[in-house]
Design a protein around this motif. Structure first.
Motif, mmCIF file in Angstrom:
data_model
loop_
_atom_site.group_PDB
_atom_site.id
_atom_site.type_symbol
_atom_site.label_atom_id
_atom_site.label_comp_id
_atom_site.label_asym_id
_atom_site.label_seq_id
_atom_site.Cartn_x
_atom_site.Cartn_y
_atom_site.Cartn_z
ATOM 1 N N LYS A 85 0.911 -1.060 -0.191
ATOM 2 C CA LYS A 85 0.126 -0.093 -0.123
ATOM 3 C C LYS A 85 0.860 1.311 -0.065
ATOM 4 O O LYS A 85 0.571 2.312 -0.730
ATOM 5 C CB LYS A 85 -0.929 -0.153 1.145
ATOM 6 C CG LYS A 85 -1.897 1.167 1.443
ATOM 7 C CD LYS A 85 -2.843 1.049 2.530
ATOM 8 C CE LYS A 85 -3.655 2.072 2.522
ATOM 9 N NZ LYS A 85 -4.691 2.301 3.663
ATOM 10 N N HIS A 86 1.922 1.085 0.992
ATOM 11 C CA HIS A 86 2.802 2.452 0.944
ATOM 12 C C HIS A 86 3.622 2.654 -0.327
ATOM 13 O O HIS A 86 3.459 3.697 -0.868
ATOM 14 C CB HIS A 86 3.873 2.251 2.296
ATOM 15 C CG HIS A 86 3.261 2.048 3.473
ATOM 16 N ND1 HIS A 86 3.649 1.810 4.724
ATOM 17 C CD2 HIS A 86 2.082 2.532 3.615
ATOM 18 C CE1 HIS A 86 2.993 1.818 5.718
ATOM 19 N NE2 HIS A 86 1.648 2.388 5.110
ATOM 20 N N ALA A 89 1.457 4.374 -2.999
ATOM 21 C CA ALA A 89 1.359 5.552 -2.831
ATOM 22 C C ALA A 89 2.439 6.187 -3.441
ATOM 23 O O ALA A 89 2.699 7.263 -4.105
ATOM 24 C CB ALA A 89 1.177 5.882 -1.391
ATOM 25 N N GLN A 90 3.749 6.000 -2.852
ATOM 26 C CA GLN A 90 5.008 6.542 -3.216
ATOM 27 C C GLN A 90 5.081 6.604 -4.680
ATOM 28 O O GLN A 90 5.679 7.674 -5.192
ATOM 29 C CB GLN A 90 6.113 5.663 -2.654
ATOM 30 C CG GLN A 90 6.483 5.799 -1.121
ATOM 31 C CD GLN A 90 7.053 4.830 -0.463
ATOM 32 O OE1 GLN A 90 7.797 3.926 -1.328
ATOM 33 N NE2 GLN A 90 6.984 4.649 0.717
ATOM 34 N N ALA A 95 -2.159 8.178 -8.058
ATOM 35 C CA ALA A 95 -1.874 9.598 -8.163
ATOM 36 C C ALA A 95 -1.777 10.018 -9.633
ATOM 37 O O ALA A 95 -2.114 10.864 -9.984
ATOM 38 C CB ALA A 95 -0.945 10.007 -7.242
ATOM 39 N N ARG A 151 -7.036 11.943 -0.380
ATOM 40 C CA ARG A 151 -6.709 10.671 0.151
ATOM 41 C C ARG A 151 -6.473 9.543 -0.917
ATOM 42 O O ARG A 151 -5.510 8.969 -0.750
ATOM 43 C CB ARG A 151 -7.318 10.365 1.340
ATOM 44 C CG ARG A 151 -7.084 11.219 2.513
ATOM 45 C CD ARG A 151 -7.688 10.580 3.810
ATOM 46 N NE ARG A 151 -7.406 11.510 4.879
ATOM 47 C CZ ARG A 151 -6.466 10.912 5.889
ATOM 48 N NH1 ARG A 151 -5.873 10.135 5.626
ATOM 49 N NH2 ARG A 151 -6.476 11.756 6.942
ATOM 50 N N THR A 154 -3.383 10.513 -3.251
ATOM 51 C CA THR A 154 -2.215 11.100 -2.829
ATOM 52 C C THR A 154 -1.017 10.206 -3.006
ATOM 53 O O THR A 154 -1.210 9.144 -3.057
ATOM 54 C CB THR A 154 -2.346 11.583 -1.306
ATOM 55 O OG1 THR A 154 -1.164 12.158 -0.730
ATOM 56 C CG2 THR A 154 -2.603 10.332 -0.347
ATOM 57 N N ARG A 155 0.131 10.886 -3.073
ATOM 58 C CA ARG A 155 1.408 10.227 -3.051
ATOM 59 C C ARG A 155 1.925 10.029 -1.656
ATOM 60 O O ARG A 155 3.115 9.266 -1.490
ATOM 61 C CB ARG A 155 2.478 10.799 -3.828
ATOM 62 C CG ARG A 155 2.309 10.620 -5.212
ATOM 63 C CD ARG A 155 3.464 11.118 -6.096
ATOM 64 N NE ARG A 155 3.212 11.180 -7.617
ATOM 65 C CZ ARG A 155 3.920 10.435 -8.429
ATOM 66 N NH1 ARG A 155 4.884 9.684 -7.892
ATOM 67 N NH2 ARG A 155 3.185 10.341 -9.760
ATOM 68 N N GLU A 157 2.184 8.165 1.536
ATOM 69 C CA GLU A 157 1.735 6.981 2.207
ATOM 70 C C GLU A 157 1.154 7.082 3.289
ATOM 71 O O GLU A 157 0.043 6.033 3.668
ATOM 72 C CB GLU A 157 3.146 6.027 2.477
ATOM 73 C CG GLU A 157 3.963 6.472 3.345
ATOM 74 C CD GLU A 157 5.312 5.878 3.409
ATOM 75 O OE1 GLU A 157 6.046 5.963 2.236
ATOM 76 O OE2 GLU A 157 5.680 5.227 4.228
ATOM 77 N N PHE A 160 -2.519 8.068 2.276
ATOM 78 C CA PHE A 160 -3.073 7.344 1.373
ATOM 79 C C PHE A 160 -4.447 6.401 1.915
ATOM 80 O O PHE A 160 -4.142 5.588 2.576
ATOM 81 C CB PHE A 160 -2.067 6.589 0.628
ATOM 82 C CG PHE A 160 -2.559 5.803 -0.880
ATOM 83 C CD1 PHE A 160 -3.487 6.233 -1.524
ATOM 84 C CD2 PHE A 160 -2.310 4.344 -0.888
ATOM 85 C CE1 PHE A 160 -3.969 5.652 -2.755
ATOM 86 C CE2 PHE A 160 -2.746 3.600 -1.842
ATOM 87 C CZ PHE A 160 -3.552 4.367 -2.950
ATOM 88 N N THR A 162 -7.533 3.589 0.551
ATOM 89 C CA THR A 162 -8.084 2.550 -0.643
ATOM 90 C C THR A 162 -9.533 2.575 -0.699
ATOM 91 O O THR A 162 -10.119 2.731 0.312
ATOM 92 C CB THR A 162 -7.337 1.361 -0.775
ATOM 93 O OG1 THR A 162 -7.593 0.603 0.553
ATOM 94 C CG2 THR A 162 -6.017 1.390 -0.846
#
Ligand code: MFK
Ligand code: FAD
Length: 498
Positions: A85-86, A89-90, A95, A151, A154-155, A157, A160, A162
């Motif tokens: 998940k992190h 986002a990164q 995004a 949210r 977003t990048r 983490e 972010f 789901t």
């Protein structure tokens, strides 16, 4: 005796291995995209691949009670799932579609990353597809839920979120319009409480979800059919980690997608916010379906590319009858077929992403918009079937090893099998194609014929392509005859003739 050990096929940077992807991006996007994907390809090998595998080996579990007997209904996922998940986002896997840094090519950029990510990501692509779909619905309805939208896209983490997509009930997964029994009771503050049973909810650890329900009047009555359905946004978990008026009945025991929690949920007063106009739930969630079906397409092609790459790699290392597999003409023919299927599917998928990007960038012509509507279900249904057959053939090209669990290969086949079921089965999507024809009075087909005819004219200039062009002209004529009858008839009549 026993001194020979077969060398395994090695996974290397899937971006540098993919000449077609590189050439495609080089034509349309700046150099910095190549750099980004190069680094992402390294991260896939050095970090993400192992996390995906850990998700397969550590499936989610449902903790129903705490130590003191209190009902808690917690879905426990492994650390690798959280890490994915992190990373998602990164890397901007959702995004990038909304930042629109590359204008009309932004979706191609985003989906190229999803395509590389999919075969390594332990099905984290499932929540990402639904998150992207939810963001698209919120953006296209223009509803004031800015915090949720930020949210989802977003990048960061830590921020972010789901989203889930809860449509299927016991009576209706395809026929959502008549099968949905969940009702929504209006509260004094304008919010709603939802009561019902959702039969399949994937990535149920999501922060929020979109779902459908029938709003009741003061006598508890509601309207049947699609015009009675409205679209809601709800938080799945309260801030203390408890469920928002939900009981998790159980997690499904599935053929594949074992990395993803898929739950049966009793909604017993789930607090939710109305997103669509009343009675416009199905039409409003259609935007989500477009996005998730495109993700499904891209992930199907990503899986095809991965197995084809591994097969090619193995053929350089495995010998039989005195020579390497790569030197057996018949084996090479098999691999060539996989390669051709994969390349064609890749170009088809990217074309749909290109059209989506143009629409979102407001640079789409009328023809582009019609083509996007027509080709989205076609691409989803076709690539899903292709993925199952390509992965199955791919497994065979490893001989017995293709059937052995800890090679990681069998899970690819299990996971491919779902691609033609969720997000609309093949027949249901075929009917969606007919719906798009009927609703546009045949304009989608006209757009298609014009587009293909123009492409064939370009191809005709090349002598090498001449036989293929001739055969395509024949198929096109047959399709045109069907289109002439299709344009004038309602969907039901089309179904009979299809
Ligand atoms: C690896 C990638 C991972 C992906 C994530 C997977 C996670 C798993 C998630 C799921 O499986 S979620 C559940 C997915 N469920 C489906 O896909 C449902 C399948 N059934 C259909 O697709 C039906 O066609 C549908 C329920 C959408 C509609 O059936 P109806 O009741 O016959 O619809 P109707 O009355 O023809 O259409 C209602 C409205 O929606 C119409 O608009 P109007 O009211 O303005 O005329 C339609 O035009 C519109 N509509 C329907 N399909 C559309 C659409 N609009 C645009 N695009 C479409 N595809
Ligand atoms: P049915 O609708 O009963 O279909 C059975 C068969 O009948 C199919 O072959 C279908 O093609 C055919 N059929 C149906 N109607 C017609 C027709 N008109 N003409 C011709 N043939 C027809 N759903 C969610 O909402 N959220 C989720 O997160 C989610 N996750 C899932 C995860 C997994 C692993 C799986 C397997 C499913 C998930 N689903 C989810 C449910 C999925 O979307 C449905 O299973 C799917 O849409 C089919 O619905 P159904 O199961 O009711 O099948």
């Amino acid at each position: 005796i026993g001194t020979f050990f077969q060398e395994r096929p090695l996974l290397t940077n899937s971006f540098t291995q993919d000449a077609l992807l590189q050439a495609y991006l080089q034509r349309h996007l700046p150099e910095q995209v190549q750099q980004d994907l190069l680094l992402f390809g390294e991260r896939l090998v050095s970090e993400i691949e192992a996390l995906g595998r850990q998700c397969e080996l550590t499936p989610p579990v449902l903790q129903r009670y705490d130590a003191w007997g209190r009902r808690v209904d917690r879905i426990l996922t492994c650390d690798a799932w959280t890490r994915l998940k992190h990373i998602s986002a990164q890397e901007g896997l959702v995004a990038a579609g909304y930042e629109r840094t590359y204008g009309e090519w932004s979706r191609v950029y985003q989906m190229s990353k999803i395509y590389l990510f999919a075969p390594s990501a332990g099905l984290y692509t499932c929540p990402l597809a639904m998150t992207d779909g939810a963001a698209k619905v919120i953006e296209s309805l223009g509803v004031p839920v800015r915090e949720e939208f930020k949210r989802l896209t977003t990048r960061d983490e830590k921020r972010f979120w789901t989203s889930g997509q809860w449509m299927t009930e016991r009576r209706g997964g395809s026929d959502v319009s008549s099968g949905t029994e969940t009702v929504a009771r209006r509260q004094q503050d304008g919010w709603f409480k939802l009561y019902g049973f959702k039969w399949f909810t994937s990535a149920t650890d999501a922060d929020v979800t979109l779902t459908l329900a029938r709003i009741t009047d003061q006598h508890g009555r509601s309207t049947a059919g699609s015009s009675g359905l409205s679209l809601f946004l709800a938080k799945v978990w309260d801030s203390d980690g408890s469920c928002n008026g939900i009981e998790v009945q159980r997690l499904k025991d599935k053929l594949g997608t074992r990395q993803v929690p898929t739950a049966e949920l009793l909604l017993d007063g789930m607090s939710a916010q109305l997103l669509s106009e009343e009675g416009r739930g199905v039409a409003s969630i259609a935007n989500m379906l477009t996005i998730t079906r495109i993700h499904n397409t891209v992930c199907a092609v990503g899986t095809m590319r991965r197995i084809t790459h591994l097969c090619r790699e193995y053929a350089r290392k495995r010998a039989a009858f005195g020579k390497l597999l790569k030197d057996h003409a018949l084996h090479v023919q098999t691999l060539s077929r996989l390669e051709v299927e994969t390349r064609a599917a890749f170009l088809f998928a990217m074309e749909v992403c290109r059209l989506l990007g143009r629409e979102e960038n407001r640079s789409a012509s009328d023809r582009d918009t019609l083509l996007l509507r027509l080709l989205t279900p076609v691409a989803k249904l076709y690539t899903a079937k292709q993925a199952v057959s390509v992965v199955s053939e791919g497994l065979e090209s490893f001989g017995g090893q293709g059937y052995i669990e800890d090679t990681g290969l069998p899970s690819m086949l299990r996971d491919a099998q779902v691609l033609s079921i969720w997000e609309g089965t093949t027949n249901v999507l075929s009917l969606d194609v007919l719906r798009s024809i009927a609703k546009s009075s045949g304009s989608v087909l006209q757009a298609f014929f014009t587009d293909v005819t123009e492409r064939l004219q370009v191809a005709e200039a090349s002598a090498a392509l001449h036989p293929a062009v001739t055969s395509l002209h024949t198929s096109l004529s047959a399709l045109k005859r069907f289109a002439q009858t299709a344009a004038a008839r309602p969907t039901g009549a089309l179904e009979q003739s299809a």
